[in-house]
Design a protein around this motif. Sequence first.
Motif, PDB file in Angstrom:
ATOM      1  N   UNK A 204      -7.465  97.559 -21.951  1.00 43.98           N
ATOM      2  CA  UNK A 204      -7.731  96.114 -21.329  1.00 43.98           C
ATOM      3  C   UNK A 204      -7.246  94.891 -21.860  1.00 43.98           C
ATOM      4  N   UNK A 205      -6.069  94.604 -21.831  1.00 43.65           N
ATOM      5  CA  UNK A 205      -5.495  93.325 -22.543  1.00 43.65           C
ATOM      6  C   UNK A 205      -5.993  92.174 -22.013  1.00 43.65           C
ATOM      7  N   UNK A 206      -6.382  91.895 -20.855  1.00 39.81           N
ATOM      8  CA  UNK A 206      -6.538  90.614 -20.129  1.00 39.81           C
ATOM      9  C   UNK A 206      -8.151  90.553 -19.459  1.00 39.81           C
TER      10      UNK A 206
ATOM     11  N   UNK B 217     -17.999  93.813 -13.456  1.00 36.49           N
ATOM     12  CA  UNK B 217     -18.964  94.698 -13.068  1.00 36.49           C
ATOM     13  C   UNK B 217     -19.532  95.991 -13.879  1.00 36.49           C
ATOM     14  N   UNK B 218     -18.859  96.274 -14.858  1.00 40.64           N
ATOM     15  CA  UNK B 218     -19.459  97.021 -15.901  1.00 40.64           C
ATOM     16  C   UNK B 218     -19.949  96.646 -17.109  1.00 40.64           C
ATOM     17  N   UNK B 219     -20.874  97.292 -17.771  1.00 41.44           N
ATOM     18  CA  UNK B 219     -21.322  96.942 -18.835  1.00 41.44           C
ATOM     19  C   UNK B 219     -20.603  97.214 -19.858  1.00 41.44           C
ATOM     20  N   UNK B 220     -19.985  96.251 -20.803  1.00 41.16           N
ATOM     21  CA  UNK B 220     -18.921  96.819 -21.786  1.00 41.16           C
ATOM     22  C   UNK B 220     -19.316  97.789 -22.893  1.00 41.16           C
TER      23      UNK B 220
ATOM     24  N   UNK C  45     -18.353 105.524 -23.376  1.00 39.53           N
ATOM     25  CA  UNK C  45     -17.637 106.660 -22.660  1.00 39.53           C
ATOM     26  C   UNK C  45     -16.250 106.844 -22.999  1.00 39.53           C
ATOM     27  N   UNK C  46     -15.578 106.215 -23.833  1.00 41.60           N
ATOM     28  CA  UNK C  46     -14.374 106.391 -24.110  1.00 41.60           C
ATOM     29  C   UNK C  46     -14.031 106.832 -25.776  1.00 41.60           C
TER      30      UNK C  46
ATOM     31  N   UNK D 295     -19.625  91.413 -31.196  1.00 40.72           N
ATOM     32  CA  UNK D 295     -21.312  91.361 -31.149  1.00 40.72           C
ATOM     33  C   UNK D 295     -21.651  92.368 -30.244  1.00 40.72           C
ATOM     34  N   UNK D 296     -21.045  92.499 -29.078  1.00 35.00           N
ATOM     35  CA  UNK D 296     -21.538  93.539 -27.962  1.00 35.00           C
ATOM     36  C   UNK D 296     -21.132  94.669 -28.203  1.00 35.00           C
TER      37      UNK D 296
END
Length: 281
Positions: A181-183, A191-194, A200-201, A234-235
């Motif tokens: 996810x570069x940008x 729409x997703x929670x980071x 999941x990765x 932080x996330x």
Amino acid sequence: MGVEAVLLGVAQDGGVPQAGCDCPRCRRAWAEPAHRQLVTCLGLADHATRQSWLIDATPDFREQLQALHTLAPGCALAGILLTHAHVGHYTGLVHLGREVMGARGVPVYATSQVADFLRGNAPWSQLVALGNVVLRSLTPGHEVQLSPSLHVTPVAVPHRDEFGDTVAFVVRGPARRLFYCPDIDAWERWTHDLRGFVEGMNVALLDGTFFSADELLNRDMSQVPHPPVTDTVERLAGVDCDVRLVHLNHTNPLLVPGTERDWLAKQGMRVGTFGERWTLG
Ligand SMILES: [Zn+2]
Ligand SMILES: [Zn+2]
Ligand SMILES: [Zn+2]
């Protein structure tokens, strides 16, 4: 060796050094080639089928295609996947045209908006008309099989969509998953929670364009929004995933060793490095 991913660049669209720039980091990179960084790009290889792919065709396409051939010898280029139609992510397609490679039928995977942009605007339209590339449509959320062991899923992300929409990619091998996810404009607009998504990765290569919100001294950062690294980290504190920051702007202090890099390491995360590779199974 199976399926693997290899990082072929970690800079924002303009690369490091950037055209016309005399900032301290670019000055150092002009003087010392070891400090130069190619634009963010990911190579994929399936050693069983002897095929390779590039995610994004950057202004450094020439070097990156060669690096992919060196890192995955015998794996012929079987396609190019595009995240979006900003300069750092698709303009490398020019090398496929008659003035350079004269490629024949290279599959280029893009969302229908980006495919329409390529089909409708020169010089990209010529690549299509002459059959240098064959456009294959991506639908966000729909997985595409690249080879029996390699699958990719485009994931819609919010980003300035002047010439079309933007996707990130989940790359799935037999044993592991990688997120590229570069940008993205802002994690809270996704729409997703980071955190949930990254959990999941196995590997996540994330937008690390700017270290902090006050980095662009002479330009309005609201015109080029990205989540500051401080927010992203932080996330993701303590997350169980190999996180690498990519797409670093030439102004980003993480490009060189220093207190910012030390801080990042303490959080268990790192800046991506050219040539880093991950076996996906
Ligand atoms: Zn970019
Ligand atoms: Zn600079
Ligand atoms: Zn962009």
